[in-house]
Design an enzyme around this catalytic site. Structure first.
Site, PDB file in Angstrom:
ATOM      1  N   GLN A   1       0.832  -1.202   0.000  1.00 30.19           N
ATOM      2  CA  GLN A   1       0.000   0.000   0.000  1.00 30.19           C
ATOM      3  C   GLN A   1       0.864   1.248   0.000  1.00 30.19           C
ATOM      4  O   GLN A   1       1.069   1.872   1.040  1.00 30.19           O
ATOM      5  CB  GLN A   1      -0.901  -0.026   1.237  1.00 30.19           C
ATOM      6  N   PHE A   2       1.366   1.626  -1.176  1.00 24.95           N
ATOM      7  CA  PHE A   2       2.234   2.798  -1.255  1.00 24.95           C
ATOM      8  C   PHE A   2       1.500   4.075  -0.869  1.00 24.95           C
ATOM      9  O   PHE A   2       2.108   5.059  -0.444  1.00 24.95           O
ATOM     10  CB  PHE A   2       2.868   2.937  -2.643  1.00 24.95           C
ATOM     11  N   THR A   3       0.167   4.075  -0.957  1.00 27.70           N
ATOM     12  CA  THR A   3      -0.592   5.286  -0.645  1.00 27.70           C
ATOM     13  C   THR A   3      -0.531   5.663   0.833  1.00 27.70           C
ATOM     14  O   THR A   3      -0.935   6.760   1.199  1.00 27.70           O
ATOM     15  CB  THR A   3      -2.058   5.171  -1.094  1.00 27.70           C
TER      16      THR A   3
END
Length: 150
Positions: A78-80
């Site tokens: 989950q890079f966000t």
């Protein structure tokens, strides 16, 4: 490294309509990796998460770990989690790790979790994923390695 951890009774992730990972009782983890992260951070983060005592004992106290309850883990990249929303309305993701290194540390993190629990499932790095889960409690924690391991 950042993680959003949810205690779940079940969770699954789909890619292109196919379930690629699913668990019963355990932890659903959204994992974000930054350019500052390395194996040492991943080790500490996995160890901390897997040893958290957030399952209820016979007295209703959150006193049991994943291992104590035979729990499972589902990890989704989950890079966000590294979104910077301070300026304008479109988030910047400059704080997220470069994809190749982030994927490597995501895999490394899961391998470290496997030293604590028997079943570690996962999503597909960089894929468009659909996640389903039943949050138990609800019980959700946010962990940031920069705050945990100063």
């Amino acid at each position: 490294m950042k993680a959003v951890l949810q205690r779940v009774t079940e969770a699954s992730v789909r890619v292109d309509g196919e379930v690629i990972g699913s668990i019963g009782k355990g932890f659903f983890i959204l994992l974000g990796v930054s350019d500052e992260d390395d194996e040492a951070v991943a080790d500490k983060m996995a160890d901390k998460i897997c040893k958290l005592r957030i399952f209820e004992d016979e007295n209703g106290k959150t006193n049991l770990s994943l291992k104590d309850v035979g729990g499972e883990v589902l990890v989704v990249s989950q890079f966000t989690l590294y979104a910077d929303c301070r300026k304008r309305n479109r988030p910047s993701f400059i704080g997220a790790g470069a994809p190749a290194e982030a994927d490597r540390l995501y895999e490394y993190f899961m391998d470290r979790c496997r030293t604590h629990v028997d079943r570690v499932e996962h999503g597909r790095f960089g894929a468009d994923m659909k996640v389903s889960l039943v949050n138990d409690g609800p019980f959700t924690l946010m962990l940031d390695s920069r705050e945990l391991f100063k």
